[in-house]
Design a protein around this motif. Structure first.
Motif, PDB file in Angstrom:
ATOM      1  N   ASP A  51      45.972  32.943  50.716  1.00 24.19           N
ATOM      2  CA  ASP A  51      47.163  32.657  51.524  1.00 24.19           C
ATOM      3  C   ASP A  51      47.742  31.274  51.231  1.00 24.19           C
ATOM      4  OD1 ASP A  51      46.756  35.108  52.710  1.00 24.19           O
ATOM      5  OD2 ASP A  51      45.696  34.284  54.450  1.00 24.19           O
ATOM      6  N   GLU A  52      46.869  30.334  50.897  1.00 20.81           N
ATOM      7  CA  GLU A  52      47.301  28.969  50.600  1.00 20.81           C
ATOM      8  C   GLU A  52      46.317  28.359  49.613  1.00 20.81           C
ATOM      9  OE1 GLU A  52      48.210  24.743  52.944  1.00 20.81           O
ATOM     10  OE2 GLU A  52      46.788  26.182  53.788  1.00 20.81           O
ATOM     11  N   VAL A  53      46.832  27.634  48.641  1.00 25.70           N
ATOM     12  CA  VAL A  53      45.990  26.921  47.679  1.00 25.70           C
ATOM     13  C   VAL A  53      46.540  25.510  47.545  1.00 25.70           C
ATOM     14  CG1 VAL A  53      45.095  26.825  45.332  1.00 25.70           C
ATOM     15  CG2 VAL A  53      45.507  29.049  46.408  1.00 25.70           C
ATOM     16  N   ARG A  64      42.706  28.932  51.039  1.00 25.08           N
ATOM     17  CA  ARG A  64      42.560  29.461  52.406  1.00 25.08           C
ATOM     18  C   ARG A  64      42.976  30.927  52.458  1.00 25.08           C
ATOM     19  NH1 ARG A  64      46.079  30.616  56.251  1.00 25.08           N
ATOM     20  NH2 ARG A  64      47.792  29.559  55.162  1.00 25.08           N
ATOM     21  N   ILE A  65      42.189  31.681  53.254  1.00 24.67           N
ATOM     22  CA  ILE A  65      42.544  33.060  53.610  1.00 24.67           C
ATOM     23  C   ILE A  65      42.326  33.206  55.101  1.00 24.67           C
ATOM     24  CG2 ILE A  65      41.972  35.502  53.363  1.00 24.67           C
ATOM     25  CD1 ILE A  65      41.161  34.971  50.503  1.00 24.67           C
ATOM     26  N   GLY A  66      43.328  33.715  55.808  1.00 28.48           N
ATOM     27  CA  GLY A  66      43.216  33.917  57.248  1.00 28.48           C
ATOM     28  C   GLY A  66      43.655  32.700  58.030  1.00 28.48           C
ATOM     29  N   SER A  67      43.737  32.900  59.358  1.00 28.53           N
ATOM     30  CA  SER A  67      44.181  31.799  60.230  1.00 28.53           C
ATOM     31  C   SER A  67      43.544  31.889  61.613  1.00 28.53           C
ATOM     32  CB  SER A  67      45.710  31.815  60.361  1.00 28.53           C
ATOM     33  OG  SER A  67      46.154  33.069  60.852  1.00 28.53           O
ATOM     34  N   GLY A  68      42.341  32.447  61.676  1.00 21.60           N
ATOM     35  CA  GLY A  68      41.658  32.590  62.956  1.00 21.60           C
ATOM     36  C   GLY A  68      41.021  31.301  63.424  1.00 21.60           C
ATOM     37  N   MET A 125      37.078  40.571  50.282  1.00 22.59           N
ATOM     38  CA  MET A 125      37.078  40.419  51.740  1.00 22.59           C
ATOM     39  C   MET A 125      38.471  40.634  52.312  1.00 22.59           C
ATOM     40  SD  MET A 125      36.671  36.925  53.942  1.00 22.59           S
ATOM     41  CE  MET A 125      38.385  36.571  53.498  1.00 22.59           C
ATOM     42  N   LYS A 126      39.455  40.001  51.726  1.00 17.93           N
ATOM     43  CA  LYS A 126      40.825  40.109  52.236  1.00 17.93           C
ATOM     44  C   LYS A 126      41.321  41.549  52.171  1.00 17.93           C
ATOM     45  CE  LYS A 126      45.486  38.205  51.753  1.00 17.93           C
ATOM     46  NZ  LYS A 126      46.368  37.268  51.021  1.00 17.93           N
TER      47      LYS A 126
END
Length: 397
Positions: A51-53, A64-68, A125-126
């Motif tokens: 999602d973000e590098v 980053r993956i996710g935002s929990g 995972m994603k």
């Protein structure tokens, strides 16, 4: 998807994982010179759908993956030691030779294999597990070989990430590791008075003053405490330096370098007291010199850090250890061994300094680390990626 199906998914990405690892092994990345490999890793993270590098000011690559709300970091340092005697290598150390299911080259086991498996584990995972309730950061960290943990001290102190849990992908032979001994680097200095060597009685020889200290350190090693899990602490004199006006003069300063490995319950304070006791018993006036690492990163940033790397251990029944074991069991349908590293890792800062629960699981065997036989099996790469795909969800369930 059922956990065991993650292994099938990982095998479907075998060629991509292998190609990525071979690419980054081919890029030399000695400590402080990791820029090219960091950029290559960032490209792979973007390719597989992070999602973000970003690359932070120290030069760490962070995906980053996710935002929990629960934050998990899965770490691989991507710097390597140098080659040593190149004649001992049976293959081109930067050729990333693939033969009989094994990839050879500097950094294959320590620690680029972990990076390759983490990136593709996160991709799986994603796609198949999801990120409900957590944020995953995959970190490719710099300068670990020169100063383990400095990269994470920078990340935490500068509010880049403050994870709730850390998974270190250093080689564990696909077992679950829960700690290792710490270490402390320091120096001891004695001073004398120089004079012409033809009349040494006119001066005070700083080397002679150091002799009873060295003898005391040798005896100290024999009586250091041991721990049932981590093993025995150790101490060794590893280097000797001196200052003298010439070869024909009595030296007026002597300095020794100390490597102190710390078992459970040992700290820099206990080490200092042990040395002071040696000075007292030998009636030697000596100075303990704390050492600070302050070499620049490839970005030019200097982030000084004392060369103290605390011991850390998680209990066998700690929730993070149990969840790591469950992830392994559900994906690979077997039981991992619980163990420890013989060497030191970034866990000295995440767990040892900041108390963040940290666990180890990685492809490769540490016996190949820093050796001319540096290697990792393709099987390990794929199996590690499959387990990594489940770990974040398992840890936070």
């Amino acid at each position: 998807m059922r956990p065991k199906h993650l292994l099938k998914a990982a095998w479907q990405h075998e060629q991509e994982i292998v190609a990525f690892l071979r690419d980054i092994v081919m890029i030399p990345s000695y400590s402080g010179n990791e820029e090219k490999v960091v950029k290559r890793i960032a490209l792979e993270m973007e390719k597989v759908g992070f999602d973000e590098v970003k690359i932070d000011p120290l030069g760490n690559v962070i995906g980053r993956i996710g935002s929990g709300p629960r934050v998990i970091a899965m770490d691989a340092h991507i710097d390597t030691v140098e080659l040593g005697n190149e004649r001992l290598w049976k293959v081109d150390p930067f050729g990333a030779v693939l033969k009989d299911g094994i990839i050879y080259g500097r950094g294959a086991s320590d620690q680029k294999a972990g990076m390759a498996s983490l990136v593709y584990g996160a991709k799986i995972m994603k796609e198949l597990v999801g990120t409900d309730g957590f944020t995953l950061y995959v970190t490719g960290t710099v300068m670990e070989e020169d100063c383990d943990g400095l990269c994470w001290k920078y990340i935490i102190d500068n509010n880049e990430i403050r994870p709730d849990y850390v998974v270190i992908s250093e080689p564990t032979n696909l077992n679950v590791y829960r700690g290792h001994r710490g270490r402390l680097e320091l120096q001891i200095r004695t001073e004398g008075r120089s004079c012409h060597a033809s009349a040494p009685e006119r001066g005070v020889n700083a080397i002679y003053k150091m002799v009873p200290v060295i003898q005391g350190i040798s005896l100290l090693n024999d009586r250091l405490k041991s721990d049932d899990f981590l093993g025995k602490g150790s101490v060794a004199v590893t280097q000797v330096f001196f200052k003298s006006p010439s070869q024909n003069a009595v030296p007026d300063e002597c300095t020794i370098q100390i490597d102190r490995r710390l078992t459970a319950g040992e700290t820099k304070e206990t080490v200092r007291q042990e040395l002071e006791d040696i000075f007292t018993s030998s009636k030697t006036k000596a100075e303990i010199v704390s050492l600070v690492y302050e070499e620049p990163a490839y970005t030019g940033v200097v982030f000084p850090m004392e060369k103290y790397f605390p011991t850390w251990v998680l209990d066998e029944d700690h929730p993070l250890v149990r969840k790591a074991v469950e992830s392994y069991r559900e994906v690979l349908e077997s039981e991992p061994d619980l163990g420890k590293w013989g060497f030191s890792t970034n866990g000295t800062v995440t767990a040892g300094l900041y108390g963040i629960p940290t666990v180890g699981f990685g492809p490769g065997n540490e016996i190949h680390a820093h050796s001319p036989d540096d290697q990792v099996s393709v099987e390990h790469l794929v199996k590690a990626a499959a387990v990594y795909a489940l770990m974040p969800a398992k840890i936070t369930e």
